[in-house]
Scaffold this motif. Sequence first.
Motif, PDB file in Angstrom:
ATOM      1  N   SER A 284      76.299  32.614  19.368  1.00  7.23           N
ATOM      2  CA  SER A 284      74.998  32.743  20.186  1.00  7.23           C
ATOM      3  C   SER A 284      74.765  34.261  20.110  1.00  7.23           C
ATOM      4  CB  SER A 284      75.170  32.206  21.652  1.00  7.23           C
ATOM      5  OG  SER A 284      75.981  32.871  22.439  1.00  7.23           O
ATOM      6  N   HIS A 285      75.564  34.935  20.230  1.00 11.01           N
ATOM      7  CA  HIS A 285      75.496  36.531  20.166  1.00 11.01           C
ATOM      8  C   HIS A 285      75.141  37.077  18.869  1.00 11.01           C
ATOM      9  CE1 HIS A 285      76.553  37.885  24.404  1.00 11.01           C
ATOM     10  NE2 HIS A 285      77.190  36.789  24.313  1.00 11.01           N
ATOM     11  N   LEU A 286      75.718  36.341  17.754  1.00  9.26           N
ATOM     12  CA  LEU A 286      75.196  36.854  16.469  1.00  9.26           C
ATOM     13  C   LEU A 286      73.733  36.135  16.183  1.00  9.26           C
ATOM     14  CD1 LEU A 286      76.105  37.629  13.553  1.00  9.26           C
ATOM     15  CD2 LEU A 286      76.598  35.150  13.061  1.00  9.26           C
ATOM     16  N   ALA A 287      73.378  35.250  16.785  1.00  7.68           N
ATOM     17  CA  ALA A 287      71.828  34.819  16.705  1.00  7.68           C
ATOM     18  C   ALA A 287      70.960  35.730  17.207  1.00  7.68           C
ATOM     19  CB  ALA A 287      71.619  33.461  17.195  1.00  7.68           C
ATOM     20  N   PHE A 288      71.478  36.220  18.538  1.00 12.26           N
ATOM     21  CA  PHE A 288      70.765  37.174  19.199  1.00 12.26           C
ATOM     22  C   PHE A 288      70.561  38.495  18.247  1.00 12.26           C
ATOM     23  CE2 PHE A 288      70.533  40.899  22.294  1.00 12.26           C
ATOM     24  CZ  PHE A 288      69.263  40.499  22.941  1.00 12.26           C
ATOM     25  N   VAL A 289      71.739  38.872  17.751  1.00 13.52           N
ATOM     26  CA  VAL A 289      71.614  40.296  17.108  1.00 13.52           C
ATOM     27  C   VAL A 289      70.892  40.284  16.079  1.00 13.52           C
ATOM     28  CG1 VAL A 289      73.898  40.106  15.688  1.00 13.52           C
ATOM     29  CG2 VAL A 289      73.116  42.245  16.516  1.00 13.52           C
ATOM     30  N   ASP A 290      70.707  38.891  15.205  1.00 18.45           N
ATOM     31  CA  ASP A 290      69.956  38.639  14.064  1.00 18.45           C
ATOM     32  C   ASP A 290      68.360  38.519  14.459  1.00 18.45           C
ATOM     33  OD1 ASP A 290      71.782  38.249  11.959  1.00 18.45           O
ATOM     34  OD2 ASP A 290      72.150  36.175  12.395  1.00 18.45           O
ATOM     35  N   ILE A 291      68.274  38.292  15.610  1.00 19.67           N
ATOM     36  CA  ILE A 291      66.715  38.451  15.937  1.00 19.67           C
ATOM     37  C   ILE A 291      66.247  40.040  16.119  1.00 19.67           C
ATOM     38  CG2 ILE A 291      65.249  38.041  17.956  1.00 19.67           C
ATOM     39  CD1 ILE A 291      66.432  35.549  18.508  1.00 19.67           C
ATOM     40  N   CYS A 292      67.184  40.550  16.873  1.00 15.45           N
ATOM     41  CA  CYS A 292      66.902  42.104  16.875  1.00 15.45           C
ATOM     42  C   CYS A 292      66.824  42.899  15.700  1.00 15.45           C
ATOM     43  CB  CYS A 292      68.292  42.707  17.697  1.00 15.45           C
ATOM     44  SG  CYS A 292      68.197  42.229  19.496  1.00 15.45           S
ATOM     45  N   CYS A 293      68.081  42.382  14.768  1.00 13.04           N
ATOM     46  CA  CYS A 293      67.993  43.328  13.509  1.00 13.04           C
ATOM     47  C   CYS A 293      66.771  43.016  12.750  1.00 13.04           C
ATOM     48  CB  CYS A 293      69.152  42.828  12.585  1.00 13.04           C
ATOM     49  SG  CYS A 293      69.680  43.657  10.980  1.00 13.04           S
ATOM     50  N   SER A 294      66.483  41.755  12.701  1.00 13.19           N
ATOM     51  CA  SER A 294      65.109  41.500  11.649  1.00 13.19           C
ATOM     52  C   SER A 294      63.803  41.894  12.479  1.00 13.19           C
ATOM     53  CB  SER A 294      64.811  39.919  11.942  1.00 13.19           C
ATOM     54  OG  SER A 294      63.803  39.551  11.072  1.00 13.19           O
ATOM     55  N   SER A 295      63.945  41.972  13.952  1.00 14.42           N
ATOM     56  CA  SER A 295      62.738  42.494  14.538  1.00 14.42           C
ATOM     57  C   SER A 295      62.398  44.010  14.555  1.00 14.42           C
ATOM     58  CB  SER A 295      62.550  42.047  16.066  1.00 14.42           C
ATOM     59  OG  SER A 295      62.685  40.719  16.113  1.00 14.42           O
ATOM     60  N   VAL A 296      63.516  44.734  13.995  1.00 13.79           N
ATOM     61  CA  VAL A 296      63.634  46.122  13.886  1.00 13.79           C
ATOM     62  C   VAL A 296      62.461  46.782  12.652  1.00 13.79           C
ATOM     63  CG1 VAL A 296      64.622  48.263  13.391  1.00 13.79           C
ATOM     64  CG2 VAL A 296      65.353  46.743  15.083  1.00 13.79           C
ATOM     65  N   THR A 297      62.557  45.756  11.485  1.00 13.87           N
ATOM     66  CA  THR A 297      62.134  46.096  10.278  1.00 13.87           C
ATOM     67  C   THR A 297      60.904  45.367   9.858  1.00 13.87           C
ATOM     68  OG1 THR A 297      63.562  44.779   9.225  1.00 13.87           O
ATOM     69  CG2 THR A 297      64.198  47.126   9.419  1.00 13.87           C
TER      70      THR A 297
END
Length: 308
Positions: free
Chosen positions: A62-75
């Motif tokens: 679940s935390h990997l999914a959240f950090v994936d959202i953050c990572c993609s939303s940066v760029t």
Amino acid sequence: MENQTIITEFILLGLSNDPQVQIFLFLVFLIIYVVTLLGNSAIILVISTEVSLHTPMFFFLSHLAFVDICCSSVTVPKLLENLIAKQKTISVSGCLAQIFFFIHSAVAEIFILSAMAYDRYVAICHPLRYSAIMKQQLCKQLVGGAWAMGFLDAVINTLPLLNLRFCRLNTISHYSCEIPSLLSLTCSDTFFNYAVLFASSFVFGGTSFLLPLVSYVYIISSLLKIQSAKGRSKAFSTCSSHLIVISLFYLSSFFRYMKPSSLSLKDLDRVASIQYSVLTPVLNPIIYSLKNNEMKTSLGKLIKKLFH
């Protein structure tokens, strides 16, 4: 240098200059971004609502999914904007902010992947002690440590960039701001910046890569000893999905950041960057959902509830 114009914004060349290609790419990356948000959000929702998934493995997922959202939303949002905008610019401060938040989320992701590898190691190599070792407090500490490592690496690499002066070219041959692209444009001495980049990449990247590597050496040796073909197949299925995610992320990111600055491979740089910043976040929910029967079952239950 005092007589040169100080640059306050950069031009991002993006992926193509052809208007028709830009429209096509906009639609493609918009779909990818929407799928990334929906897929990872679905994983977080399923894990938070399904009691049977309240285990360390799915906690990390679940935390990997959240950090994936953050990572993609940066760029990706800036990429989408520049594909349809006439002025494809980004301010220097916006560029530095993009670098900071991307490093923060990307490094947090690789350490969460390391925590997931350790979790699989304990589950397969020490199954009887799994509950005693992987307690809720330890899981929270591992995730908190992952975010702390990301923040530390982002600060270490971003602070030296504040002292750079940009007074020559202001065109970035990329769709986002990244340290290698930025250092090639400055008129300041970049030795310290490159030293910090390589040192932090070896320390943070090497450490987070070594942990899964050691874990999977023990995991594979233990899997080969499992007598049950069904048990061995289930364990291999879970581990293979994790290895796929780790391999895709590390290979592309190490190529982009550890490649010598004298080696100019702009097209390959863009491909590598798309892999770890755009494709990996959308592939993670697909890989983990399709390869995990518990996740597929829980997702099916959630879909039925939504339709009812």
